[in-house]
Design an enzyme around this catalytic site. Structure first.
Site, PDB file in Angstrom:
ATOM      1  N   CYS A 156      48.917  35.912  46.556  1.00 57.90           N
ATOM      2  CA  CYS A 156      49.611  36.003  45.210  1.00 57.90           C
ATOM      3  C   CYS A 156      50.346  34.770  45.147  1.00 57.90           C
ATOM      4  O   CYS A 156      50.720  34.696  43.678  1.00 57.90           O
ATOM      5  CB  CYS A 156      50.914  37.031  45.854  1.00 57.90           C
ATOM      6  SG  CYS A 156      50.415  38.773  45.927  1.00 57.90           S
TER       7      CYS A 156
HETATM    8  N1  CO8 Z   1      53.519  58.999  47.254  1.00 58.00           N
HETATM    9  C1  CO8 Z   1      54.575  59.831  47.643  1.00 58.00           C
HETATM   10  N2  CO8 Z   1      55.193  59.158  48.926  1.00 58.00           N
HETATM   11  C2  CO8 Z   1      54.933  58.033  49.275  1.00 58.00           C
HETATM   12  C3  CO8 Z   1      53.771  57.098  48.844  1.00 58.00           C
HETATM   13  C4  CO8 Z   1      53.051  57.857  47.610  1.00 58.00           C
HETATM   14  N3  CO8 Z   1      52.255  57.086  46.993  1.00 58.00           N
HETATM   15  N4  CO8 Z   1      53.520  56.160  49.624  1.00 58.00           N
HETATM   16  C5  CO8 Z   1      54.508  56.284  50.687  1.00 58.00           C
HETATM   17  N5  CO8 Z   1      55.174  57.316  50.493  1.00 58.00           N
HETATM   18  C6  CO8 Z   1      56.444  57.670  51.200  1.00 58.00           C
HETATM   19  C7  CO8 Z   1      56.427  57.214  52.426  1.00 58.00           C
HETATM   20  O1  CO8 Z   1      55.471  57.790  53.457  1.00 58.00           O
HETATM   21  C8  CO8 Z   1      57.980  57.267  52.925  1.00 58.00           C
HETATM   22  O2  CO8 Z   1      58.263  58.749  53.618  1.00 58.00           O
HETATM   23  P1  CO8 Z   1      58.987  58.872  54.723  1.00 58.00           P
HETATM   24  O3  CO8 Z   1      60.332  58.115  54.229  1.00 58.00           O
HETATM   25  O4  CO8 Z   1      59.097  60.409  54.800  1.00 58.00           O
HETATM   26  O5  CO8 Z   1      58.435  58.147  55.916  1.00 58.00           O
HETATM   27  C9  CO8 Z   1      58.736  57.240  51.683  1.00 58.00           C
HETATM   28  O6  CO8 Z   1      57.765  57.472  50.696  1.00 58.00           O
HETATM   29  C10 CO8 Z   1      59.014  55.694  51.599  1.00 58.00           C
HETATM   30  O7  CO8 Z   1      57.954  54.908  51.996  1.00 58.00           O
HETATM   31  P2  CO8 Z   1      58.293  53.037  51.985  1.00 58.00           P
HETATM   32  O8  CO8 Z   1      59.247  52.893  52.753  1.00 58.00           O
HETATM   33  O9  CO8 Z   1      56.596  52.618  52.153  1.00 58.00           O
HETATM   34  O10 CO8 Z   1      58.436  53.152  50.317  1.00 58.00           O
HETATM   35  P3  CO8 Z   1      59.063  51.617  49.693  1.00 58.00           P
HETATM   36  O11 CO8 Z   1      60.440  52.257  49.124  1.00 58.00           O
HETATM   37  O12 CO8 Z   1      59.034  50.459  50.814  1.00 58.00           O
HETATM   38  O13 CO8 Z   1      58.243  51.423  48.535  1.00 58.00           O
HETATM   39  C11 CO8 Z   1      56.351  49.696  48.218  1.00 58.00           C
HETATM   40  C12 CO8 Z   1      56.847  50.948  49.069  1.00 58.00           C
HETATM   41  C13 CO8 Z   1      56.271  49.928  46.618  1.00 58.00           C
HETATM   42  C14 CO8 Z   1      54.908  49.180  48.651  1.00 58.00           C
HETATM   43  C15 CO8 Z   1      57.432  48.438  48.578  1.00 58.00           C
HETATM   44  O14 CO8 Z   1      57.710  48.553  49.792  1.00 58.00           O
HETATM   45  C16 CO8 Z   1      57.096  47.317  48.321  1.00 58.00           C
HETATM   46  O15 CO8 Z   1      56.891  47.090  46.804  1.00 58.00           O
HETATM   47  N6  CO8 Z   1      57.170  46.216  48.994  1.00 58.00           N
HETATM   48  C17 CO8 Z   1      56.863  44.835  48.444  1.00 58.00           C
HETATM   49  C18 CO8 Z   1      55.423  44.537  48.707  1.00 58.00           C
HETATM   50  C19 CO8 Z   1      54.790  43.428  48.177  1.00 58.00           C
HETATM   51  O16 CO8 Z   1      55.522  42.711  47.469  1.00 58.00           O
HETATM   52  N7  CO8 Z   1      53.690  43.163  48.563  1.00 58.00           N
HETATM   53  C20 CO8 Z   1      53.030  42.049  48.106  1.00 58.00           C
HETATM   54  C21 CO8 Z   1      51.562  42.342  48.221  1.00 58.00           C
HETATM   55  S1  CO8 Z   1      50.520  41.757  47.100  1.00 58.00           S
HETATM   56  C22 CO8 Z   1      50.035  40.166  47.759  1.00 58.00           C
HETATM   57  O17 CO8 Z   1      50.649  39.671  48.621  1.00 58.00           O
HETATM   58  C23 CO8 Z   1      48.652  39.660  47.108  1.00 58.00           C
HETATM   59  C24 CO8 Z   1      47.674  40.293  48.156  1.00 58.00           C
HETATM   60  C25 CO8 Z   1      46.471  39.955  47.581  1.00 58.00           C
HETATM   61  C26 CO8 Z   1      45.725  40.660  46.508  1.00 58.00           C
HETATM   62  C27 CO8 Z   1      45.115  41.999  46.998  1.00 58.00           C
HETATM   63  C28 CO8 Z   1      44.137  42.402  45.912  1.00 58.00           C
HETATM   64  C29 CO8 Z   1      43.824  43.953  46.430  1.00 58.00           C
END
Ligand code: CO8
Length: 373
Positions: A156
């Protein structure tokens, strides 16, 4: 040391859009089919049901509403769930060079520069489609640039780290002008069968021209007051894709070879790191947080951006102060902060300050403090 300016920016996105609803529709149809197939094993407790995804969750948790796809065909097909990308012959322009050029040409035009003005081409992104020859050299040849080109990968932060390389080359005098390109072709690395990550990424390309202040003739240009890059090792965002699969007999198509992350941990750990980094960066060039007119931040998650800006400013961030583009583009790896810049910089007045900042896998954080000329 030469004074360095950003004098041109280019942005290109594919024509195809995938909405949250389309993506969730395909994922849920696939999950329902798998659950039906495994109904007996699920009932016997031998395996667990695959959970369904939700468009509402995606928008609330991330701010993403849609993403662009270089090739949409295949992604929503539940028998495939990956883009159907035609392989190109070795004599044809490669996919990634093509999208790189789509951003590079408008960046050069905005800067009023031609191939003869550029000494160095850096292609910097989360993945390159091959190891060699470098995509940058292919682009260099296509544009007719007489100089050097190389690829670099910093997930990123690939764009900001490359901008730092470009800045340093011009400041030191080893290049007159540098073309930095970020062809973020993310869709082939997305696991569209993974509910936690299937919605995160989109495809895009961005480019910037940097040059010495004295050669700049662009309508909009920005003095680079300072650059900063930092990395701290973390396994929380990872892809094990790589050339060793051929030799270590691992499955090159296994889920661990695609993007995977512990999103919650990333959120918690990266937000304070990014805020501290930005504060130190701004202070190191003699400015205060209140002096920053605009924050062009990495676009991974709207809640993350709001938290970082709130932590710095103590107020609720507005679209004017910290523009969000991920509702339309999703997370585009290193290109996100540059898309925000490309779409939201022309209204700044001479003397206004802004910050470009990326944060993500590595962990890596990169930033540039700019002043409009
Ligand atoms: N639909 C419905 N429910 C879902 C889904 C979904 N799609 N996904 C998860 N849930 C559920 C989970 O199971 C969980 O349920 P429970 O509470 O019962 O366990 C609940 O929703 C909450 O899940 P999370 O705690 O995982 O949800 P968050 O509120 O944390 O949101 C995010 C998830 C959006 C992923 C968030 O954590 C986030 O954005 N974090 C930051 C991530 C980030 O910035 N990452 C950087 C990655 S990019 C990067 O570095 C580049 C990499 C190289 C590029 C790659 C190219 C492919």
């Amino acid at each position: 040391m030469n004074e360095v300016v950003i004098s041109g920016v280019g942005l290109w996105h594919p024509a195809d859009v995938i909405t949250n609803e389309e993506l969730v529709g395909a994922y849920n149809a696939w999950a329902a089919r798998e659950n039906h197939r495994n109904a007996d094993a699920i009932a016997a407790g031998e395996t667990t049901e695959i959970p369904l995804s939700s468009a509402e969750f995606i928008e609330k948790a991330s701010g993403i509403r849609q993403r662009y796809a270089y090739v949409k065909d295949g992604i929503l097909d539940i028998d495939r769930m990956r883009p159907r990308l035609p392989e190109r012959g070795e004599d044809a322009l490669s996919h990634q060079a093509e999208i790189a050029l789509n951003a590079a040409v408008p960046a050069l035009a905005a800067a009023g520069k031609s191939a003869a003005d550029i000494d160095l081409v850096i292609v910097s992104c989360a993945y390159t489609q091959r190891a060699y020859p470098a995509i940058a050299i292919e682009v260099q040849a296509k544009l007719g640039i007489d100089g050097a080109g190389f690829d670099m990968l910093v997930a990123c932060s690939a764009a900001t780290f490359a901008l730092q390389r470009a800045h340093d080359a011009i400041a030191a005098g080893s290049a007159r002008a540098v073309l930095v390109i970020n062809p973020e072709l993310t869709s082939p690395q997305v696991n569209y069968r993974d509910r936690d990550g299937h919605f995160i990424f989109g495809d895009v390309a961005t480019a910037m021209v940097l040059e010495r202040a004295e050669t700049c003739t662009a309508l909009h240009s920005y003095t680079v007051l300072g650059t900063r890059a930092r990395t701290v090792y973390s396994n929380n965002i990872r892809s094990n894709f790589g050339y060793l699969s051929y030799a270590d007999d691992s499955n090159p198509y296994a889920a661990d070879k695609l993007f995977h992350q512990n999103g919650r941990r990333v959120f918690k750990e990266v937000c304070p790191m990014a805020a501290d980094h930005l504060l130190a960066q701004i202070q190191s060039v003699g400015l205060a947080v209140a002096d920053i007119r605009r924050w062009w931040l990495h676009q991974a998650n709207i809640n993350m951006n709001q938290l970082i800006v709130r932590r710095l400013l103590g107020t609720e961030p507005s679209q004017d102060v910290s523009p969000i583009v991920l509702d339309e583009y999703a997370n585009t790896a290193s290109a996100g902060s540059l898309i925000a810049f490309a779409l939201h910089h022309e209204d700044l007045k001479a003397g206004d300050h802004g910050v470009i900042c990326s944060f993500g896998a590595g962990y890596s954080i990169g930033s540039l403090v700019l002043r409009k000329r």
